[in-house]
Write an enzyme that holds these catalytic residues in place. Structure first.
Site, mmCIF file in Angstrom:
data_model
loop_
_atom_site.group_PDB
_atom_site.id
_atom_site.type_symbol
_atom_site.label_atom_id
_atom_site.label_comp_id
_atom_site.label_asym_id
_atom_site.label_seq_id
_atom_site.Cartn_x
_atom_site.Cartn_y
_atom_site.Cartn_z
ATOM 1 N N CYS A 98 0.834 -1.200 0.000
ATOM 2 C CA CYS A 98 0.000 0.000 0.000
ATOM 3 C C CYS A 98 0.872 1.255 0.000
ATOM 4 O O CYS A 98 2.001 1.250 0.507
ATOM 5 C CB CYS A 98 -0.891 0.027 1.235
ATOM 6 S SG CYS A 98 -2.036 -1.354 1.376
ATOM 7 N N CYS B 27 -1.841 -0.755 7.335
ATOM 8 C CA CYS B 27 -1.274 0.601 7.233
ATOM 9 C C CYS B 27 -1.507 1.391 8.511
ATOM 10 O O CYS B 27 -0.626 2.118 8.972
ATOM 11 C CB CYS B 27 -1.868 1.334 6.034
ATOM 12 S SG CYS B 27 -1.267 0.687 4.462
ATOM 13 N N GLU C 84 0.617 3.957 1.761
ATOM 14 C CA GLU C 84 0.949 4.457 3.099
ATOM 15 C C GLU C 84 2.200 3.781 3.646
ATOM 16 O O GLU C 84 3.089 4.442 4.190
ATOM 17 C CB GLU C 84 -0.218 4.215 4.072
ATOM 18 C CG GLU C 84 -1.474 4.976 3.723
ATOM 19 C CD GLU C 84 -2.455 4.206 2.849
ATOM 20 O OE1 GLU C 84 -3.662 4.436 2.987
ATOM 21 O OE2 GLU C 84 -2.016 3.363 2.028
#
Length: 164
Positions: free
Chosen positions: A73, A115, A75
């Site tokens: 991801c 995340c 993030e």
């Protein structure tokens, strides 16, 4: 039995124009990070901009892999970059946005649990919360002060910390 209740708090702005100039700029930086997204499978691009105390802005995007668990991801791409290269420069704010041509995105996209756990660890590591802006392009922006509102049960086990 004891009943517990958790309440979250965040501010919702109808559009990016309601934000401070600095927050508008950080959201625009997150939007520009969408360009580096490698998302040929989901076609769902996520961009992140992280503002550090020094003024440095880190950019990141989601990176997919045909073996789905091997991707990462946006993030976590940003936060692991921070931890590896800028950990002595605290994170002040983080903006997250998303885009796809497959369907309209009408509200901010929230970060996944993995995340959020990494975000919580970064706050703990720097001993201060970060502002989180979840930015919907052409839509609302949700602003949180710290990750607690997003993940009140982050995992922290103090006994895992070894002292010498």
């Amino acid at each position: 039995m004891t009943k517990h209740e958790i309440k979250i708090a965040f501010n919702e702005y109808d559009s990016i124009e309601e934000l401070s100039e600095a927050d508008q700029k950080l959201c625009a930086e997150a939007e520009s990070a969408l360009a580096s997204s490698h998302s040929p499978y989901s076609k769902f691009k996520v961009g992140v901009a992280v503002k550090l105390k020094s003024g440095t802005v880190l950019h990141a995007s989601n990176q997919e892999n045909v073996a789905y668990p091997s991707g990462l991801c946006a993030e976590r791409v940003a936060l692991f970059n921070w931890g590896a290269n800028h950990a002595d420069d605290p994170i002040i704010a983080m903006a997250v946005t998303a885009h796809t041509n497959e369907f309209p995105i009408l509200k901010p996209v929230t970060s996944c649990g993995s995340c959020l756990q990494v975000m919580a660890e970064c706050e703990k590591r720097q001993n201060s919360p970060m502002k989180v802006l979840l930015y919907c392009i052409d839509g609302p922006v949700w602003v949180m002060s710290g990750v607690d509102s997003m993940m009140p049960f982050a995992f922290f086990e103090e006994r895992l910390i070894q002292t010498t």
